[in-house]
Design a protein around this motif. Structure first.
Motif, mmCIF file in Angstrom:
data_model
loop_
_atom_site.group_PDB
_atom_site.id
_atom_site.type_symbol
_atom_site.label_atom_id
_atom_site.label_comp_id
_atom_site.label_asym_id
_atom_site.label_seq_id
_atom_site.Cartn_x
_atom_site.Cartn_y
_atom_site.Cartn_z
ATOM 1 N N GLU A 12 0.834 -1.208 0.000
ATOM 2 C CA GLU A 12 0.000 0.000 0.000
ATOM 3 C C GLU A 12 0.866 1.254 0.000
ATOM 4 O OE1 GLU A 12 -3.781 -0.610 2.702
ATOM 5 O OE2 GLU A 12 -2.035 -1.658 3.556
ATOM 6 N N VAL A 13 1.925 1.230 0.799
ATOM 7 C CA VAL A 13 2.819 2.387 0.877
ATOM 8 C C VAL A 13 3.543 2.574 -0.449
ATOM 9 C CG1 VAL A 13 4.810 3.368 2.064
ATOM 10 C CG2 VAL A 13 3.012 2.236 3.375
ATOM 11 N N ALA A 14 3.960 1.486 -1.060
ATOM 12 C CA ALA A 14 4.614 1.578 -2.366
ATOM 13 C C ALA A 14 3.676 2.238 -3.379
ATOM 14 C CB ALA A 14 5.036 0.185 -2.840
ATOM 15 N N GLU A 15 2.433 1.815 -3.364
ATOM 16 C CA GLU A 15 1.443 2.379 -4.281
ATOM 17 C C GLU A 15 1.226 3.869 -4.030
ATOM 18 O OE1 GLU A 15 -3.079 1.228 -4.897
ATOM 19 O OE2 GLU A 15 -1.754 -0.519 -5.133
ATOM 20 N N ARG A 16 1.149 4.270 -2.780
ATOM 21 C CA ARG A 16 0.835 5.663 -2.430
ATOM 22 C C ARG A 16 2.023 6.609 -2.577
ATOM 23 N NH1 ARG A 16 -2.636 5.617 2.936
ATOM 24 N NH2 ARG A 16 -2.249 7.844 2.713
ATOM 25 N N THR A 17 3.229 6.059 -2.583
ATOM 26 C CA THR A 17 4.413 6.922 -2.685
ATOM 27 C C THR A 17 5.080 6.851 -4.049
ATOM 28 O OG1 THR A 17 5.895 5.197 -1.865
ATOM 29 C CG2 THR A 17 4.924 6.709 -0.223
ATOM 30 N N GLY A 18 4.754 5.835 -4.828
ATOM 31 C CA GLY A 18 5.422 5.642 -6.107
ATOM 32 C C GLY A 18 6.775 4.956 -5.976
ATOM 33 N N LEU A 19 7.139 4.586 -4.762
ATOM 34 C CA LEU A 19 8.385 3.858 -4.534
ATOM 35 C C LEU A 19 8.123 2.360 -4.659
ATOM 36 C CD1 LEU A 19 9.597 5.809 -1.372
ATOM 37 C CD2 LEU A 19 10.662 5.888 -3.641
ATOM 38 N N SER A 20 9.108 1.637 -5.101
ATOM 39 C CA SER A 20 8.966 0.188 -5.152
ATOM 40 C C SER A 20 9.117 -0.385 -3.739
ATOM 41 C CB SER A 20 10.029 -0.420 -6.067
ATOM 42 O OG SER A 20 11.315 -0.264 -5.489
ATOM 43 N N VAL A 21 8.679 -1.602 -3.572
ATOM 44 C CA VAL A 21 8.859 -2.293 -2.292
ATOM 45 C C VAL A 21 10.353 -2.377 -1.973
ATOM 46 C CG1 VAL A 21 8.600 -4.546 -1.167
ATOM 47 C CG2 VAL A 21 6.670 -3.551 -2.423
ATOM 48 N N HIS A 22 11.146 -2.658 -2.993
ATOM 49 C CA HIS A 22 12.598 -2.719 -2.820
ATOM 50 C C HIS A 22 13.139 -1.365 -2.333
ATOM 51 C CE1 HIS A 22 16.772 -3.777 -3.585
ATOM 52 N NE2 HIS A 22 16.884 -2.652 -4.259
ATOM 53 N N ALA A 23 12.672 -0.274 -2.937
ATOM 54 C CA ALA A 23 13.128 1.062 -2.537
ATOM 55 C C ALA A 23 12.714 1.372 -1.098
ATOM 56 C CB ALA A 23 12.577 2.125 -3.479
ATOM 57 N N LEU A 24 11.536 0.965 -0.687
ATOM 58 C CA LEU A 24 11.092 1.186 0.693
ATOM 59 C C LEU A 24 12.002 0.467 1.675
ATOM 60 C CD1 LEU A 24 7.236 0.942 0.230
ATOM 61 C CD2 LEU A 24 8.524 2.964 0.945
ATOM 62 N N ARG A 25 12.347 -0.761 1.362
ATOM 63 C CA ARG A 25 13.268 -1.510 2.237
ATOM 64 C C ARG A 25 14.640 -0.846 2.258
ATOM 65 N NH1 ARG A 25 11.071 -6.668 -0.472
ATOM 66 N NH2 ARG A 25 9.360 -7.256 0.909
ATOM 67 N N PHE A 26 15.092 -0.366 1.091
ATOM 68 C CA PHE A 26 16.371 0.334 0.996
ATOM 69 C C PHE A 26 16.355 1.606 1.845
ATOM 70 C CE2 PHE A 26 18.900 3.642 -1.118
ATOM 71 C CZ PHE A 26 20.167 3.077 -1.015
ATOM 72 N N TYR A 27 15.280 2.389 1.735
ATOM 73 C CA TYR A 27 15.167 3.616 2.528
ATOM 74 C C TYR A 27 15.220 3.296 4.026
ATOM 75 C CZ TYR A 27 14.168 7.077 -1.147
ATOM 76 O OH TYR A 27 14.255 7.951 -2.192
ATOM 77 N N GLU A 28 14.580 2.217 4.402
ATOM 78 C CA GLU A 28 14.614 1.825 5.810
ATOM 79 C C GLU A 28 16.050 1.498 6.234
ATOM 80 O OE1 GLU A 28 12.890 -1.609 8.839
ATOM 81 O OE2 GLU A 28 12.005 -1.428 6.841
ATOM 82 N N ARG A 29 16.749 0.695 5.429
ATOM 83 C CA ARG A 29 18.147 0.344 5.750
ATOM 84 C C ARG A 29 19.047 1.577 5.785
ATOM 85 N NH1 ARG A 29 17.249 -3.638 1.939
ATOM 86 N NH2 ARG A 29 18.500 -2.518 0.417
ATOM 87 N N GLU A 30 18.764 2.541 4.936
ATOM 88 C CA GLU A 30 19.600 3.744 4.830
ATOM 89 C C GLU A 30 19.255 4.809 5.870
ATOM 90 O OE1 GLU A 30 22.306 4.417 2.707
ATOM 91 O OE2 GLU A 30 22.141 2.232 2.570
ATOM 92 N N GLY A 31 18.271 4.555 6.718
ATOM 93 C CA GLY A 31 17.913 5.510 7.758
ATOM 94 C C GLY A 31 17.123 6.701 7.262
ATOM 95 N N ILE A 32 16.377 6.513 6.182
ATOM 96 C CA ILE A 32 15.596 7.609 5.603
ATOM 97 C C ILE A 32 14.228 7.747 6.280
ATOM 98 C CG2 ILE A 32 14.600 8.493 3.442
ATOM 99 C CD1 ILE A 32 17.684 8.488 3.483
#
Length: 135
Positions: A12-32
């Motif tokens: 749902e978050v990927a859909e609402r932000t335009g980010l991929s699921v992979h990008a969301l996980r990456f942002y989490e790992r990167e402290g974003i």
């Protein structure tokens, strides 16, 4: 219903932000993210509306050319709370200056492209066509 049960899944978050699921996980790992997402039983991430708002801000900052390390620094400042507003403001003003410079450079490029289009339209005898906005 608890906040974890009521939260948003990663899809749902990927859909609402335009980010991929992979990008969301990456942002989490990167402290974003301002805070690590809660987890449902089974380990699935649960996001809040606040997470979506923050991620949408990050998407805009990234699209405007802000490097991930600068977004991470901005996130760290926001995460630490009140008291560092002057540093946040300075960071955003520096980025604003970069964006203004990019817009000026793009404007010069557009002027040149328009000039070349006009030259070729004159050369082959075409009527000038209005520029079309992207769909």
């Amino acid at each position: 219903m608890t906040q974890v049960e009521a939260g948003l899944g990663i899809g749902e978050v990927a859909e609402r932000t335009g980010l991929s699921v992979h990008a969301l996980r990456f942002y989490e790992r990167e402290g974003i993210l301002l805070a690590a997402p809660a987890r449902r039983p089974g380990g699935r991430r649960v996001y809040t509306e606040g997470d979506v708002g923050w991620l949408n801000l990050c998407v805009v900052l990234r699209a405007s050319g802000m490097p991930l390390p600068v977004i991470r620094r901005y996130t760290e400042l926001a995460r630490s709370g009140a008291g560092n507003e002057p540093e946040r403001l300075a960071l955003l003003r520096e980025h604003e200056a970069r964006v203004v410079a990019q817009i000026a450079a793009l404007s010069r490029s557009l002027d040149l492209v328009r000039h070349k289009v006009a030259v070729y339209e004159d050369l082959i005898g075409h009527e000038p066509q209005p520029a079309q906005a992207p769909a």
